[in-house]
Design a protein around this motif. Structure first.
Motif, PDB file in Angstrom:
ATOM      1  N   TYR A  98      -5.387  -1.666  12.962  1.00  8.92           N
ATOM      2  CA  TYR A  98      -4.865  -2.802  12.221  1.00  8.92           C
ATOM      3  C   TYR A  98      -4.691  -3.961  13.184  1.00  8.92           C
ATOM      4  O   TYR A  98      -4.653  -3.794  14.406  1.00  8.92           O
ATOM      5  CB  TYR A  98      -3.525  -2.467  11.551  1.00  8.92           C
ATOM      6  CG  TYR A  98      -2.467  -2.017  12.517  1.00  8.92           C
ATOM      7  CD1 TYR A  98      -1.596  -2.934  13.091  1.00  8.92           C
ATOM      8  CD2 TYR A  98      -2.361  -0.681  12.885  1.00  8.92           C
ATOM      9  CE1 TYR A  98      -0.631  -2.529  13.992  1.00  8.92           C
ATOM     10  CE2 TYR A  98      -1.395  -0.276  13.791  1.00  8.92           C
ATOM     11  CZ  TYR A  98      -0.541  -1.196  14.340  1.00  8.92           C
ATOM     12  OH  TYR A  98       0.402  -0.795  15.239  1.00  8.92           O
TER      13      TYR A  98
ATOM     14  N   TYR B 163       7.760  10.090  13.347  1.00  5.79           N
ATOM     15  CA  TYR B 163       8.098   8.667  13.321  1.00  5.79           C
ATOM     16  C   TYR B 163       7.937   8.114  14.724  1.00  5.79           C
ATOM     17  O   TYR B 163       7.815   8.860  15.696  1.00  5.79           O
ATOM     18  CB  TYR B 163       9.520   8.435  12.817  1.00  5.79           C
ATOM     19  CG  TYR B 163      10.590   9.173  13.615  1.00  5.79           C
ATOM     20  CD1 TYR B 163      11.007   8.701  14.857  1.00  5.79           C
ATOM     21  CD2 TYR B 163      11.156  10.343  13.116  1.00  5.79           C
ATOM     22  CE1 TYR B 163      11.971   9.375  15.589  1.00  5.79           C
ATOM     23  CE2 TYR B 163      12.118  11.019  13.845  1.00  5.79           C
ATOM     24  CZ  TYR B 163      12.521  10.536  15.078  1.00  5.79           C
ATOM     25  OH  TYR B 163      13.468  11.211  15.794  1.00  5.79           O
TER      26      TYR B 163
ATOM     27  N   PHE C 140       8.715  -2.944  15.166  1.00  2.60           N
ATOM     28  CA  PHE C 140       8.367  -2.283  13.909  1.00  2.60           C
ATOM     29  C   PHE C 140       8.444  -0.775  14.126  1.00  2.60           C
ATOM     30  O   PHE C 140       8.451  -0.304  15.255  1.00  2.60           O
ATOM     31  CB  PHE C 140       6.954  -2.675  13.463  1.00  2.60           C
ATOM     32  CG  PHE C 140       6.754  -4.161  13.411  1.00  2.60           C
ATOM     33  CD1 PHE C 140       7.101  -4.878  12.284  1.00  2.60           C
ATOM     34  CD2 PHE C 140       6.246  -4.849  14.510  1.00  2.60           C
ATOM     35  CE1 PHE C 140       6.932  -6.258  12.241  1.00  2.60           C
ATOM     36  CE2 PHE C 140       6.071  -6.214  14.479  1.00  2.60           C
ATOM     37  CZ  PHE C 140       6.418  -6.922  13.344  1.00  2.60           C
ATOM     38  N   TYR C 141       8.479  -0.030  13.059  1.00  2.00           N
ATOM     39  CA  TYR C 141       8.452   1.421  13.187  1.00  2.00           C
ATOM     40  C   TYR C 141       7.585   2.001  12.081  1.00  2.00           C
ATOM     41  O   TYR C 141       7.239   1.333  11.117  1.00  2.00           O
ATOM     42  CB  TYR C 141       9.867   2.018  13.157  1.00  2.00           C
ATOM     43  CG  TYR C 141      10.586   1.830  11.852  1.00  2.00           C
ATOM     44  CD1 TYR C 141      10.483   2.772  10.834  1.00  2.00           C
ATOM     45  CD2 TYR C 141      11.383   0.706  11.639  1.00  2.00           C
ATOM     46  CE1 TYR C 141      11.135   2.597   9.634  1.00  2.00           C
ATOM     47  CE2 TYR C 141      12.044   0.532  10.446  1.00  2.00           C
ATOM     48  CZ  TYR C 141      11.918   1.477   9.450  1.00  2.00           C
ATOM     49  OH  TYR C 141      12.567   1.310   8.257  1.00  2.00           O
ATOM     50  N   TYR C 142       7.233   3.247  12.259  1.00  2.00           N
ATOM     51  CA  TYR C 142       6.431   3.949  11.256  1.00  2.00           C
ATOM     52  C   TYR C 142       7.035   5.337  11.066  1.00  2.00           C
ATOM     53  O   TYR C 142       7.757   5.852  11.932  1.00  2.00           O
ATOM     54  CB  TYR C 142       4.963   4.057  11.689  1.00  2.00           C
ATOM     55  CG  TYR C 142       4.778   4.778  12.997  1.00  2.00           C
ATOM     56  CD1 TYR C 142       4.564   6.154  13.026  1.00  2.00           C
ATOM     57  CD2 TYR C 142       4.812   4.092  14.205  1.00  2.00           C
ATOM     58  CE1 TYR C 142       4.405   6.822  14.222  1.00  2.00           C
ATOM     59  CE2 TYR C 142       4.651   4.751  15.411  1.00  2.00           C
ATOM     60  CZ  TYR C 142       4.442   6.111  15.408  1.00  2.00           C
ATOM     61  OH  TYR C 142       4.294   6.773  16.601  1.00  2.00           O
ATOM     62  N   HIS C 143       6.758   5.929   9.926  1.00  2.00           N
ATOM     63  CA  HIS C 143       7.127   7.322   9.698  1.00  2.00           C
ATOM     64  C   HIS C 143       6.206   7.904   8.650  1.00  2.00           C
ATOM     65  O   HIS C 143       5.527   7.192   7.917  1.00  2.00           O
ATOM     66  CB  HIS C 143       8.595   7.467   9.292  1.00  2.00           C
ATOM     67  CG  HIS C 143       8.953   6.823   7.994  1.00  2.00           C
ATOM     68  ND1 HIS C 143       8.714   7.404   6.774  1.00  2.00           N
ATOM     69  CD2 HIS C 143       9.546   5.627   7.740  1.00  2.00           C
ATOM     70  CE1 HIS C 143       9.152   6.617   5.817  1.00  2.00           C
ATOM     71  NE2 HIS C 143       9.656   5.520   6.375  1.00  2.00           N
ATOM     72  N   CYS C 144       6.166   9.210   8.612  1.00  2.00           N
ATOM     73  CA  CYS C 144       5.290   9.922   7.694  1.00  2.00           C
ATOM     74  C   CYS C 144       5.715   9.660   6.249  1.00  2.00           C
ATOM     75  O   CYS C 144       6.895   9.652   5.926  1.00  2.00           O
ATOM     76  CB  CYS C 144       5.366  11.414   8.002  1.00  2.00           C
ATOM     77  SG  CYS C 144       4.316  12.401   6.930  1.00  2.00           S
ATOM     78  N   HIS C 145       4.722   9.414   5.391  1.00  2.00           N
ATOM     79  CA  HIS C 145       4.975   9.264   3.962  1.00  2.00           C
ATOM     80  C   HIS C 145       4.234  10.332   3.161  1.00  2.00           C
ATOM     81  O   HIS C 145       4.132  10.236   1.947  1.00  2.00           O
ATOM     82  CB  HIS C 145       4.538   7.868   3.481  1.00  2.00           C
ATOM     83  CG  HIS C 145       5.651   6.885   3.448  1.00  2.00           C
ATOM     84  ND1 HIS C 145       6.488   6.718   2.373  1.00  2.00           N
ATOM     85  CD2 HIS C 145       6.076   6.014   4.394  1.00  2.00           C
ATOM     86  CE1 HIS C 145       7.374   5.791   2.639  1.00  2.00           C
ATOM     87  NE2 HIS C 145       7.157   5.344   3.861  1.00  2.00           N
TER      88      HIS C 145
ATOM     89  N   TYR D  79      -5.574   4.983  13.046  1.00  2.00           N
ATOM     90  CA  TYR D  79      -5.344   3.815  12.207  1.00  2.00           C
ATOM     91  C   TYR D  79      -5.604   2.578  13.044  1.00  2.00           C
ATOM     92  O   TYR D  79      -5.117   2.466  14.171  1.00  2.00           O
ATOM     93  CB  TYR D  79      -3.888   3.780  11.702  1.00  2.00           C
ATOM     94  CG  TYR D  79      -3.585   4.830  10.675  1.00  2.00           C
ATOM     95  CD1 TYR D  79      -3.712   4.553   9.322  1.00  2.00           C
ATOM     96  CD2 TYR D  79      -3.167   6.096  11.053  1.00  2.00           C
ATOM     97  CE1 TYR D  79      -3.434   5.512   8.364  1.00  2.00           C
ATOM     98  CE2 TYR D  79      -2.887   7.067  10.109  1.00  2.00           C
ATOM     99  CZ  TYR D  79      -3.019   6.775   8.768  1.00  2.00           C
ATOM    100  OH  TYR D  79      -2.753   7.718   7.826  1.00  2.00           O
TER     101      TYR D  79
ATOM    102  N   TYR E 221      -5.274   4.371   4.248  1.00  2.00           N
ATOM    103  CA  TYR E 221      -5.161   5.813   4.273  1.00  2.00           C
ATOM    104  C   TYR E 221      -6.548   6.439   4.413  1.00  2.00           C
ATOM    105  O   TYR E 221      -7.517   5.964   3.829  1.00  2.00           O
ATOM    106  CB  TYR E 221      -4.511   6.321   2.991  1.00  2.00           C
ATOM    107  CG  TYR E 221      -3.059   5.967   2.868  1.00  2.00           C
ATOM    108  CD1 TYR E 221      -2.109   6.648   3.615  1.00  2.00           C
ATOM    109  CD2 TYR E 221      -2.639   4.961   2.008  1.00  2.00           C
ATOM    110  CE1 TYR E 221      -0.767   6.329   3.502  1.00  2.00           C
ATOM    111  CE2 TYR E 221      -1.297   4.642   1.888  1.00  2.00           C
ATOM    112  CZ  TYR E 221      -0.363   5.343   2.642  1.00  2.00           C
ATOM    113  OH  TYR E 221       0.961   5.030   2.532  1.00  2.00           O
TER     114      TYR E 221
END
Length: 196
Positions: A16, A45, A24-29, A14, A1
């Protein structure tokens, strides 16, 4: 972060290392005064496809990423694929009023993907949001997930699940792809491809 979250108009990169292949997927946290769900409903997302090093470029001719989710509407829930709604009856109205050939040209102009019959397609599917969805493609072509044929050609997508679907298009036509929770399709969870 990052030390502090980026504000409006700002970006953060980001970095990595991709250590294993897959979908894979991502979304706001970030809650930031709103529930995390609110950010997801606003479209924060996406999907990440990681290929094995020896399989780049991919072997399939056409690839699609489809994310099934919800979007807030003042009039009630909207179910969407990639943040967009489409309606089956609109397609039928277009064909009935303009004829099949004119409808095909209009859809091509609107950006509906066109694929040759016999083409292998890969669909990367992600079920984002809070409710169950499913994926179904019309056209009579067998559907495979992880190399196994799928009975009924319907792929279940519970919340937070992902699946890679492969299909070889066997018939020409305008083919619907939709959530087979039929009430979701009726509310706009529909997309198309054209096979020629």
């Amino acid at each position: 972060y990052p030390a502090s979250m980026p504000g409006p108009g700002q970006t953060y990169t980001y970095t990595y290392e991709a250590t294993r292949p897959g979908l894979f997927y991502y979304h706001c946290h970030s809650s930031d005064g709103f529930p995390i769900n609110y950010h997801i409903e606003q479209g924060l997302y996406g999907a990440i496809v990681v290929y094995p090093a020896d399989q780049w470029p991919p072997k399939t001719d056409y690839e699609f990423v489809e994310i099934f989710g919800e979007a807030p509407l003042a009039s009630g829930p909207a179910y969407v694929i990639n943040g967009k709604q489409a309606y089956e009856h609109t397609l039928l109205d277009l064909i009935n009023s303009q004829g099949y050939e004119v409808a095909v040209q209009a859809l091509k102009t609107a950006g509906v993907p066109v694929v040759p019959v016999g083409t292998e397609l890969t669909f990367y599917l992600v079920g984002i949001g809070n409710v169950y969805h499913s994926w179904h493609m019309h056209g009579g072509s067998p559907v495979f997930v992880n190399g196994a044929a799928v009975e009924g050609d319907v792929v279940p997508l519970g919340s937070g699940t992902a699946a890679t679907v492969r299909i070889r298009v066997t018939n020409p036509g305008i083919w619907l792809i939709h959530c087979h929770v039929v009430s979701h399709a009726d509310l706009g969870m529909v997309t198309l491809i054209i096979a020629e």
